[in-house]
Design a protein around this motif. Structure first.
Motif, PDB file in Angstrom:
ATOM      1  N   PHE A 279       0.855  -1.183   0.000  1.00 34.80           N
ATOM      2  CA  PHE A 279       0.000   0.000   0.000  1.00 34.80           C
ATOM      3  C   PHE A 279       0.894   1.236   0.000  1.00 34.80           C
ATOM      4  O   PHE A 279       1.752   1.381   0.873  1.00 34.80           O
ATOM      5  CB  PHE A 279      -0.899  -0.031   1.240  1.00 34.80           C
TER       6      PHE A 279
ATOM      7  N   ASP B  86      -1.980  -1.021  -6.033  1.00 38.56           N
ATOM      8  CA  ASP B  86      -2.694  -1.724  -4.972  1.00 38.56           C
ATOM      9  C   ASP B  86      -4.096  -1.163  -4.761  1.00 38.56           C
ATOM     10  O   ASP B  86      -4.991  -1.869  -4.311  1.00 38.56           O
ATOM     11  CB  ASP B  86      -1.890  -1.624  -3.665  1.00 38.56           C
ATOM     12  N   ASN B  87      -4.278   0.135  -5.078  1.00 40.99           N
ATOM     13  CA  ASN B  87      -5.590   0.758  -4.934  1.00 40.99           C
ATOM     14  C   ASN B  87      -5.715   1.862  -5.985  1.00 40.99           C
ATOM     15  O   ASN B  87      -4.733   2.291  -6.591  1.00 40.99           O
ATOM     16  CB  ASN B  87      -5.799   1.310  -3.519  1.00 40.99           C
ATOM     17  N   TYR B  88      -6.925   2.321  -6.207  1.00 47.17           N
ATOM     18  CA  TYR B  88      -7.218   3.205  -7.341  1.00 47.17           C
ATOM     19  C   TYR B  88      -6.440   4.516  -7.301  1.00 47.17           C
ATOM     20  O   TYR B  88      -6.087   5.069  -8.341  1.00 47.17           O
ATOM     21  CB  TYR B  88      -8.716   3.500  -7.395  1.00 47.17           C
ATOM     22  N   GLU B  89      -6.154   5.056  -6.139  1.00 50.33           N
ATOM     23  CA  GLU B  89      -5.520   6.374  -6.039  1.00 50.33           C
ATOM     24  C   GLU B  89      -4.032   6.364  -6.366  1.00 50.33           C
ATOM     25  O   GLU B  89      -3.461   7.403  -6.663  1.00 50.33           O
ATOM     26  CB  GLU B  89      -5.728   6.954  -4.636  1.00 50.33           C
ATOM     27  N   GLU B  90      -3.408   5.212  -6.295  1.00 52.22           N
ATOM     28  CA  GLU B  90      -1.955   5.167  -6.450  1.00 52.22           C
ATOM     29  C   GLU B  90      -1.486   5.646  -7.823  1.00 52.22           C
ATOM     30  O   GLU B  90      -0.418   6.251  -7.935  1.00 52.22           O
ATOM     31  CB  GLU B  90      -1.438   3.749  -6.179  1.00 52.22           C
TER      32      GLU B  90
ATOM     33  N   ALA C 147      -6.796  -8.664  -5.984  1.00 56.88           N
ATOM     34  CA  ALA C 147      -7.195  -8.967  -4.607  1.00 56.88           C
ATOM     35  C   ALA C 147      -7.793 -10.372  -4.601  1.00 56.88           C
ATOM     36  O   ALA C 147      -8.964 -10.574  -4.922  1.00 56.88           O
ATOM     37  CB  ALA C 147      -8.207  -7.951  -4.108  1.00 56.88           C
TER      38      ALA C 147
ATOM     39  N   ARG D  16      -7.047  -7.715   1.686  1.00 57.36           N
ATOM     40  CA  ARG D  16      -7.125  -6.250   1.769  1.00 57.36           C
ATOM     41  C   ARG D  16      -6.226  -5.595   0.727  1.00 57.36           C
ATOM     42  O   ARG D  16      -6.307  -4.391   0.487  1.00 57.36           O
ATOM     43  CB  ARG D  16      -6.736  -5.765   3.164  1.00 57.36           C
ATOM     44  N   LEU D  17      -5.349  -6.361   0.112  1.00 60.22           N
ATOM     45  CA  LEU D  17      -4.376  -5.846  -0.849  1.00 60.22           C
ATOM     46  C   LEU D  17      -4.847  -6.092  -2.275  1.00 60.22           C
ATOM     47  O   LEU D  17      -5.349  -7.164  -2.604  1.00 60.22           O
ATOM     48  CB  LEU D  17      -3.013  -6.506  -0.627  1.00 60.22           C
TER      49      LEU D  17
ATOM     50  N   ILE E 165      -6.755  -5.055  -6.150  1.00 60.83           N
ATOM     51  CA  ILE E 165      -8.037  -4.642  -6.723  1.00 60.83           C
ATOM     52  C   ILE E 165      -8.811  -5.895  -7.091  1.00 60.83           C
ATOM     53  O   ILE E 165      -8.249  -6.860  -7.621  1.00 60.83           O
ATOM     54  CB  ILE E 165      -7.815  -3.750  -7.964  1.00 60.83           C
TER      55      ILE E 165
END
Length: 464
Positions: free
Chosen positions: A133, A158-162, A181, A194-195, A197
């Motif tokens: 993250f 790992d997530n949309y904002e990165e 994920a 939790r890690l 998409i």
């Protein structure tokens, strides 16, 4: 009736084994005479046998290359070391002798990468796969590595904002990975990692954020199973779901050319350990190839991220039995000269099993015991819950030393236990030695760090 410890082992396991055998009645580990090491350095003692790191890397690369040749697989194989297993310089130096790549987990990993580049241990061609993250310092460190010309740095989203955070900091086109994920085993308290998409969201994320983005391209799909690579229905089911995502994404994303099958190989945790590495690799290669051929898409390059497999079997911890406490008619506690909580935290935190064997007195009669550490914590013990069976050791005799070793402890224990820092009940970290071989194959031993002293603790605690 056979009542000696050696008889117990020989009737229970195949013994001797490749890394364990007896010489003059005492245990050797990778041809290291452990009793001589104890005589020179004392106990408690931590050992890192560096050649085992290279041995495991080369073996895995051979297994994969043999499977690729067998199946006429068109993609290439890349061995990557998961640094979170052990960040020590001596570990990285040994691993990097073998033309491998690096997987990072957090901001300071990038500082290590930069240091290795300065020393010429890695180059811009070395793949640095950035997992975890990502926020603030980690993002900035990744961006600095890329901006300074590291061609093969692959941040794994790992997530949309990165993506937007990385683009704000970077000046060059990004080569990206996307982490799936995965769904966890039924025994977990949650269904999805939790890690990463979710399986169902990756294609939409690519279409909306990356497909028309001239400053980024997707090169890697990252697939990670927390329980590691195992021959069970859960693993094969998750791999097949991953391959479906890879195929669907490849059809709309020509730049995608790599599948990262994160999740490690198991390591030996018992003298009875059995795992067919070559079969598993053959079947993974076969499954990927069959799925891609059926879908008529190009087979991907394959990355693995082996941490415990790389470094775990290089480590050993040695203790002396100080005293035996008989607490009732059935329980005998052998007290060691250190603490499991501080030196083998996985043994009590997640009941991780290690190979446990006596170093000496194999020809003595044996008894069933429990092992206790020096702290005042009730969890500072090692028993049959962590060990594969009840624990048997040569009978305790007052005035006759008994040494025991825990083997294949080289991964995670130091970082989880806070190596070199404050320890529970102020039980000091043991002396740490490195064992290597010279060009002629002779054993060389050096002291990496002496046993912690009271002054080390007093300084940390602010008394000095």
């Amino acid at each position: 009736m056979n009542t000696r410890y050696i008889d117990l082992i020989e009737q229970t396991f195949e013994f001797p084994q490749q890394e364990f055998y007896l010489q003059n009645g005492t245990l050797n580990f990778h041809n290291i005479d452990l009793i001589k090491v104890i005589e020179e350095h004392g106990t408690p003692l931590k050992i890192t046998y560096l050649p085992k790191i290279s041995e495991n890397i080369l073996q895995a690369k051979k297994w994969f290359n043999d499977a690729i040749k067998k199946h006429n697989y068109k993609g290439k194989y890349f061995y990557s070391y998961c640094t979170k297993s052990s960040h020590f310089k001596h570990v990285l130096n040994e691993a990097l002798k073998n033309d491998i790549h690096i997987e990072t987990s957090s901001a300071f990993d990038i500082n290590i990468v930069e240091k290795l580049k300065e020393e010429g241990k890695i180059s811009d061609k070395t793949y640095v796969v950035c997992n975890g993250f990502k926020r603030d310092e980690y993002i900035k460190n990744i961006a600095r590595l890329i901006n300074n010309g590291h061609k093969n740095c692959i941040p794994v989203i790992d997530n949309y904002e990165e993506l937007s955070l990385l683009q704000q900091e970077t000046k060059k086109k990004l080569k990206l990975g996307i982490r799936i994920a995965s769904e966890e085993e039924p025994k977990f308290e949650f269904y999805t990692s939790r890690l990463g998409i979710g399986y169902k969201n990756i294609l939409n994320f690519y279409r909306k954020e990356i497909k028309s983005n001239k400053k980024a391209e997707v090169k890697m799909l990252h697939f990670f199973i927390n329980t590691g690579i195992k021959d069970n229905a859960y693993y094969w089911n998750e791999l097949n779901k991953c391959l479906k995502v890879y195929i669907d994404l490849k059809r709309i994303c020509p730049s995608l050319d790599t599948l990262n099958i994160g999740g490690g190989f198991p390591i030996k945790t018992s003298l009875g350990f059995s795992y067919d590495y070559q079969y598993m690799i053959d079947e993974i290669i076969n499954q990927i190839q069959l799925a891609c051929e059926e879908a008529e898409v190009a087979t991907p390059n394959i990355f693995t991220e082996f941490g415990s497999y790389t470094v775990g079997e290089s480590g050993a911890n040695i203790y002396k039995v100080l005293y035996q406490k008989k607490q009732n008619d059935r329980e005998s506690w052998n007290m060691i000269d250190s603490s499991f909580i501080t030196t083998l935290p996985d043994s009590w935190a997640i009941n991780r099993r290690f190979i446990m064997l006596p170093i000496n007195r194999w020809n003595d009669n044996y008894e069933r015991v429990l092992l206790g550490g020096l702290t005042c914590d009730s969890d500072d013990y090692y028993n049959s819950e962590q060990h594969i069976n009840a624990i048997y050791l040569p009978k305790y005799k007052e005035g006759v030393p008994l040494y025991i070793g825990f083997f294949n402890t080289g991964a995670y224990q130091d970082s989880i236990g806070g190596y070199g820092g404050l320890q529970h009940c102020l039980i000091p970290q043991p002396k740490h030695i490195l064992i290597n071989k010279d060009a002629e194959g002779n054993i060389k031993t050096s002291v990496y760090k002496e046993k912690q002293t009271h002054n080390d603790f007093l300084k940390i605690l602010g008394y000095e």
